[in-house]
Design an enzyme around this catalytic site. Structure first.
Site, PDB file in Angstrom:
ATOM      1  N   THR A  41     -16.645   0.320   2.485  1.00  0.00           N
ATOM      2  CA  THR A  41     -15.305   0.285   2.903  1.00  0.00           C
ATOM      3  C   THR A  41     -14.887   1.757   3.097  1.00  0.00           C
ATOM      4  O   THR A  41     -15.908   2.666   2.894  1.00  0.00           O
ATOM      5  CB  THR A  41     -14.521   0.302   1.491  1.00  0.00           C
ATOM      6  OG1 THR A  41     -14.471   1.043   0.438  1.00  0.00           O
ATOM      7  CG2 THR A  41     -14.660  -1.278   0.986  1.00  0.00           C
ATOM      8  N   ASP A  90       1.039  -1.161   0.074  1.00  0.00           N
ATOM      9  CA  ASP A  90      -0.056  -0.181   0.032  1.00  0.00           C
ATOM     10  C   ASP A  90       0.960   1.144   0.002  1.00  0.00           C
ATOM     11  O   ASP A  90       1.929   1.162   0.446  1.00  0.00           O
ATOM     12  CB  ASP A  90      -0.986   0.023   1.295  1.00  0.00           C
ATOM     13  CG  ASP A  90      -2.155   0.749   0.891  1.00  0.00           C
ATOM     14  OD1 ASP A  90      -3.220   0.294   0.906  1.00  0.00           O
ATOM     15  OD2 ASP A  90      -2.145   1.961   1.188  1.00  0.00           O
ATOM     16  N   ASN A 112      -5.383  -4.370  -6.495  1.00  0.00           N
ATOM     17  CA  ASN A 112      -6.857  -4.124  -6.052  1.00  0.00           C
ATOM     18  C   ASN A 112      -6.835  -2.528  -5.741  1.00  0.00           C
ATOM     19  O   ASN A 112      -7.758  -1.760  -5.879  1.00  0.00           O
ATOM     20  CB  ASN A 112      -7.208  -4.611  -4.900  1.00  0.00           C
ATOM     21  CG  ASN A 112      -8.151  -3.777  -3.872  1.00  0.00           C
ATOM     22  OD1 ASN A 112      -9.248  -3.746  -4.017  1.00  0.00           O
ATOM     23  ND2 ASN A 112      -7.301  -3.181  -2.893  1.00  0.00           N
ATOM     24  N   TYR A 153     -12.841   7.728 -13.673  1.00  0.00           N
ATOM     25  CA  TYR A 153     -12.759   6.465 -12.862  1.00  0.00           C
ATOM     26  C   TYR A 153     -13.605   5.408 -13.444  1.00  0.00           C
ATOM     27  O   TYR A 153     -13.112   4.294 -13.948  1.00  0.00           O
ATOM     28  CB  TYR A 153     -13.751   6.583 -11.474  1.00  0.00           C
ATOM     29  CG  TYR A 153     -13.828   5.346 -10.876  1.00  0.00           C
ATOM     30  CD1 TYR A 153     -12.849   5.302  -9.790  1.00  0.00           C
ATOM     31  CD2 TYR A 153     -14.992   4.566 -10.575  1.00  0.00           C
ATOM     32  CE1 TYR A 153     -12.788   4.091  -8.928  1.00  0.00           C
ATOM     33  CE2 TYR A 153     -15.154   3.507  -9.842  1.00  0.00           C
ATOM     34  CZ  TYR A 153     -14.131   3.506  -9.111  1.00  0.00           C
ATOM     35  OH  TYR A 153     -14.374   2.252  -8.114  1.00  0.00           O
ATOM     36  N   LYS A 163     -11.832   1.845 -15.070  1.00  0.00           N
ATOM     37  CA  LYS A 163     -12.194   0.566 -14.752  1.00  0.00           C
ATOM     38  C   LYS A 163     -12.865  -0.134 -16.086  1.00  0.00           C
ATOM     39  O   LYS A 163     -12.520  -1.348 -16.068  1.00  0.00           O
ATOM     40  CB  LYS A 163     -13.399   0.791 -13.889  1.00  0.00           C
ATOM     41  CG  LYS A 163     -12.952   1.361 -12.388  1.00  0.00           C
ATOM     42  CD  LYS A 163     -12.151   0.458 -11.728  1.00  0.00           C
ATOM     43  CE  LYS A 163     -11.763   0.876 -10.373  1.00  0.00           C
ATOM     44  NZ  LYS A 163     -10.751  -0.082  -9.633  1.00  0.00           N
ATOM     45  N   ASP A 210       3.804   2.543  -3.892  1.00  0.00           N
ATOM     46  CA  ASP A 210       2.815   3.527  -4.803  1.00  0.00           C
ATOM     47  C   ASP A 210       2.728   2.632  -6.223  1.00  0.00           C
ATOM     48  O   ASP A 210       3.457   2.721  -7.153  1.00  0.00           O
ATOM     49  CB  ASP A 210       3.348   4.883  -5.046  1.00  0.00           C
ATOM     50  CG  ASP A 210       2.567   5.943  -5.736  1.00  0.00           C
ATOM     51  OD1 ASP A 210       1.449   5.390  -6.606  1.00  0.00           O
ATOM     52  OD2 ASP A 210       2.759   7.011  -5.811  1.00  0.00           O
ATOM     53  N   VAL A 211       1.524   2.372  -6.605  1.00  0.00           N
ATOM     54  CA  VAL A 211       1.322   1.417  -7.720  1.00  0.00           C
ATOM     55  C   VAL A 211       1.545   2.281  -9.139  1.00  0.00           C
ATOM     56  O   VAL A 211       1.740   1.531 -10.126  1.00  0.00           O
ATOM     57  CB  VAL A 211       0.146   0.609  -7.958  1.00  0.00           C
ATOM     58  CG1 VAL A 211      -0.062  -0.292  -6.674  1.00  0.00           C
ATOM     59  CG2 VAL A 211      -1.252   1.596  -7.794  1.00  0.00           C
TER      60      VAL A 211
HETATM   61  N1  LIG Z   1     -15.909   0.415  -2.485  1.00  0.00           N
HETATM   62  C1  LIG Z   1     -16.621   0.218  -3.315  1.00  0.00           C
HETATM   63  O1  LIG Z   1     -17.849   0.444  -3.401  1.00  0.00           O
HETATM   64  C2  LIG Z   1     -15.939  -0.142  -4.840  1.00  0.00           C
HETATM   65  C3  LIG Z   1     -16.764  -0.400  -5.826  1.00  0.00           C
HETATM   66  C4  LIG Z   1     -16.008  -0.971  -6.944  1.00  0.00           C
HETATM   67  C5  LIG Z   1     -14.953  -0.840  -7.026  1.00  0.00           C
HETATM   68  N2  LIG Z   1     -13.912  -0.865  -6.265  1.00  0.00           N
HETATM   69  C6  LIG Z   1     -12.657  -0.717  -6.357  1.00  0.00           C
HETATM   70  O2  LIG Z   1     -11.952  -1.745  -5.237  1.00  0.00           O
HETATM   71  C7  LIG Z   1     -10.766  -1.384  -5.074  1.00  0.00           C
HETATM   72  C8  LIG Z   1     -10.425  -1.111  -3.263  1.00  0.00           C
HETATM   73  O3  LIG Z   1     -11.370  -0.012  -3.217  1.00  0.00           O
HETATM   74  P1  LIG Z   1     -11.981   0.304  -1.368  1.00  0.00           P
HETATM   75  O4  LIG Z   1     -13.172   0.731  -1.539  1.00  0.00           O
HETATM   76  O5  LIG Z   1     -11.562  -0.878  -0.573  1.00  0.00           O
HETATM   77  O6  LIG Z   1     -11.038   1.479  -1.464  1.00  0.00           O
HETATM   78  P2  LIG Z   1     -10.254   1.973   0.070  1.00  0.00           P
HETATM   79  O7  LIG Z   1     -10.066   3.678  -0.341  1.00  0.00           O
HETATM   80  O8  LIG Z   1     -11.007   1.615   1.195  1.00  0.00           O
HETATM   81  O9  LIG Z   1      -9.001   1.333   0.131  1.00  0.00           O
HETATM   82  C9  LIG Z   1      -8.008   1.362  -1.033  1.00  0.00           C
HETATM   83  C10 LIG Z   1      -6.575   1.304  -0.572  1.00  0.00           C
HETATM   84  O10 LIG Z   1      -5.617   1.480  -1.810  1.00  0.00           O
HETATM   85  C11 LIG Z   1      -4.799   2.183  -1.065  1.00  0.00           C
HETATM   86  N3  LIG Z   1      -3.956   3.011  -2.397  1.00  0.00           N
HETATM   87  C12 LIG Z   1      -4.676   4.285  -2.856  1.00  0.00           C
HETATM   88  N4  LIG Z   1      -3.954   4.553  -3.880  1.00  0.00           N
HETATM   89  C13 LIG Z   1      -2.588   3.772  -3.817  1.00  0.00           C
HETATM   90  C14 LIG Z   1      -1.623   3.838  -4.704  1.00  0.00           C
HETATM   91  N5  LIG Z   1      -1.173   4.718  -5.736  1.00  0.00           N
HETATM   92  N6  LIG Z   1      -0.581   2.879  -4.593  1.00  0.00           N
HETATM   93  C15 LIG Z   1      -0.844   1.768  -3.499  1.00  0.00           C
HETATM   94  N7  LIG Z   1      -1.811   1.625  -2.899  1.00  0.00           N
HETATM   95  C16 LIG Z   1      -2.883   2.817  -3.142  1.00  0.00           C
HETATM   96  C17 LIG Z   1      -5.079   3.127  -0.221  1.00  0.00           C
HETATM   97  O11 LIG Z   1      -3.879   3.685   0.664  1.00  0.00           O
HETATM   98  C18 LIG Z   1      -6.089   2.139   0.490  1.00  0.00           C
HETATM   99  O12 LIG Z   1      -5.289   1.516   1.541  1.00  0.00           O
HETATM  100  C19 LIG Z   1     -10.365   0.030  -5.730  1.00  0.00           C
HETATM  101  O13 LIG Z   1      -9.632  -0.394  -6.761  1.00  0.00           O
HETATM  102  C20 LIG Z   1     -11.932   0.399  -6.207  1.00  0.00           C
HETATM  103  O14 LIG Z   1     -11.685   1.355  -7.242  1.00  0.00           O
HETATM  104  C21 LIG Z   1     -14.541  -0.282  -4.866  1.00  0.00           C
END
Ligand SMILES: NC(=O)c1ccc[n+]([C@@H]2O[C@H](COP(=O)([O-])OP(=O)(O)OC[C@H]3O[C@@H](n4cnc5c(N)ncnc54)[C@H](O)[C@@H]3O)[C@@H](O)[C@H]2O)c1
Length: 253
Positions: free
Chosen positions: A192, A38, A91, A157, A161, A64-65
């Protein structure tokens, strides 16, 4: 169904919170050694520390991805620690402010693409360089319901995606002959920190959204993690370039 990852190593990006943290816990619970990566270093150290304290093999990696050098180093650290990489969940993702296309900022567009699309490409590239040599492996990329349908106010976004599904299908075709299964997960609105932040900014949108979900609730991160683990399991070895939709029926309507 019990899925075992005993003797295997899994990597999860964005593992400090939300869906990524749930997936890291699920892989650990299924017996895998887990690398939690992360950009939020204190949070990911704390998450990996909690898993290690519970008796699991877990390491934290600051990555940092969006930075390819970070991603290459991350994969190297996994191999150095565990000697292998069997499963990867790409993710990490970010949400950017809601804005109609005519009003959206270029900076936000670039950030959404950098993390959500280029970040996945960076991870795929360096994971595959290792898995290709192993002759096996499983990768799941995180898309979204926004990878399948338009989402008003979330152009960048949504574009990212959709792009993740294109990358997934392409890499899946390229590497199926190498014994590597590559798929995507499309979560719907899931409980989340990302969604909590969006709800805090736009509580009225969230209430409307939940009302549109046939299941009548947000998804749980553990429900998304369960699908990810299945996609990484031997049972999914013939599932290639697929996108599992876990959205409470939102996009079925
Ligand atoms: N929560 C939702 O409703 C939802 C719906 C569809 C898709 N998603 C996708 O699921 C994935 C996870 O979402 P979430 O809701 O758990 O998000 P979140 O914000 O709760 O957690 C995301 C994590 O990614 C980390 N992160 C952000 N930028 C980063 C980077 N550049 N390098 C490394 N780490 C990084 C953050 O520090 C955090 O710990 C994401 O790709 C999001 O787009 C989420």
């Amino acid at each position: 169904m019990t899925i075992s990852f005993e003797g295997q190593a899994a990597l999860v990006t964005g593992a400090a919170a939300g869906i990524g943290l749930a997936a890291a816990r699920a892989f650990a619970g299924a017996g895998a050694a887990v690398a939690l990566a992360d950009v939020d270093e204190p949070a990911v150290r704390s998450a990996a520390g909690a898993l290690a304290a519970a008796g699991h093999r877990a390491i934290a990696i600051r990555c940092d991805v969006t930075r390819e050098a970070d991603v290459a180093a991350m994969v190297g650290q996994v191999i150095a620690a565990f000697g292998r990489l069997d499963a990867a969940f790409n993710n990490a993702g970010v949400q950017v402010p809601v804005a109609e296309t005519a009003e959206a900022s270029g900076k936000d567009f670039d950030q959404a693409i950098a993390v959500n699309l280029r970040g996945v490409w960076n991870c795929l590239k360096h994971e595959l360089r290792h898995m290709r040599g192993q002759g096996r492996g499983a990768i799941v990329n995180c898309s979204s319901q926004s990878g399948l349908v338009g989402t008003a106010g979330l152009g960048a976004y949504t574009a990212a995606k959709h792009g993740v599904l294109g990358l997934t299908k392409t890499a899946a075709l390229e590497y199926a002959p190498w014994g590597i299964q590559i798929n995507a997960i499309c979560p719907g609105p899931t409980d989340t920190p990302m969604v909590a932040a969006a709800a805090a900014d736009h509580p009225e949108h969230m209430t409307t959204l939940i009302g549109q979900i046939p299941a009548g609730r947000l998804g749980r991160p553990e429900e998304i993690a369960a699908a990810v683990l299945w996609l990484c399991s031997p049972g999914a070895a013939f599932t290639i370039g697929h996108a599992i939709v876990s959205d409470g029926g939102l996009t079925t309507q």
